[in-house]
Design a protein around this motif. Structure first.
Motif, PDB file in Angstrom:
ATOM      1  N   GLY A 259       0.820  -1.201   0.000  1.00  0.00           N
ATOM      2  CA  GLY A 259       0.000   0.000   0.000  1.00  0.00           C
ATOM      3  C   GLY A 259       0.852   1.249   0.000  1.00  0.00           C
ATOM      4  N   LYS A 260       0.299   2.286  -0.596  1.00  0.00           N
ATOM      5  CA  LYS A 260       0.973   3.583  -0.634  1.00  0.00           C
ATOM      6  C   LYS A 260      -0.055   4.651  -0.294  1.00  0.00           C
ATOM      7  N   LEU A 261       0.292   5.515   0.646  1.00  0.00           N
ATOM      8  CA  LEU A 261      -0.594   6.605   1.060  1.00  0.00           C
ATOM      9  C   LEU A 261      -0.211   7.876   0.320  1.00  0.00           C
ATOM     10  N   THR A 262      -1.208   8.534  -0.258  1.00  0.00           N
ATOM     11  CA  THR A 262      -0.992   9.835  -0.895  1.00  0.00           C
ATOM     12  C   THR A 262      -2.135  10.751  -0.503  1.00  0.00           C
ATOM     13  N   GLU A 263      -1.794  12.016  -0.361  1.00  0.00           N
ATOM     14  CA  GLU A 263      -2.809  13.004   0.000  1.00  0.00           C
ATOM     15  C   GLU A 263      -3.511  13.493  -1.263  1.00  0.00           C
ATOM     16  N   THR A 264      -4.834  13.591  -1.198  1.00  0.00           N
ATOM     17  CA  THR A 264      -5.604  14.067  -2.337  1.00  0.00           C
ATOM     18  C   THR A 264      -5.754  15.581  -2.253  1.00  0.00           C
TER      19      THR A 264
END
Length: 150
Positions: A69-74
């Protein structure tokens, strides 16, 4: 070609990355293991896996069914969690074994029956199918977990 056979999905969390990480840290009731790789990347592993002999509390020879998984801010301040798999080493190993058998048979002058030539693609598709079902189930567990802690 391998990009088409990998499983990819995503889910959006209604909150920032630090908020999500805090909720993950506080809520340890999960049906999977979660290991952080770095600040925004993590690996998630199934507690149970057919074929790789992983059962909760009894580890097998491999990590079993897993995803990344990879977290990115929208743009709206939420967090997008991109989920994906990587090519399984077991499939590479099966391909190597069959190529080795064919090579040794060819060098020894052996004639193989036609069903031997069908065994490679059928077995690779079968194992890929079994792994894919378990990977999809693991992705569903992750998505249910994220929805539950929101």
């Amino acid at each position: 070609m391998t990009e088409q056979i990998l499983l990819k999905d995503s889910i959006e969390f209604n909150g920032t990355i630090p908020e999500l990480k805090k909720k993950i840290k506080l809520n340890k009731e999960r049906e999977f293991e979660l290991e952080w790789i770095d600040q925004n990347d993590f690996k998630f592993l199934s507690n149970f896996s057919l074929g790789t002999l992983i059962v909760d509390g009894f580890p097998g020879a491999t990590e079993g069914i897993k995803g990344y998984g990879k977290l990115t801010e929208t743009e709206n301040g939420n967090t997008r969690i991109e989920l994906k798999t990587k090519m399984r080493i077991e499939l590479y190993f099966a391909l190597f074994v069959f190529v080795f058998i064919f090579f040794c048979g060819y060098m020894a002058g052996e004639d193989f029956p036609i069903w031997i030539y069908l065994l490679l693609p059928v077995s690779l598709l079968w194992f890929w199918f079994i792994f894919r079902m378990q990977e999809k189930r693991l992705f569903e567990k992750i998505k249910n977990y994220i929805n539950r802690i929101e």
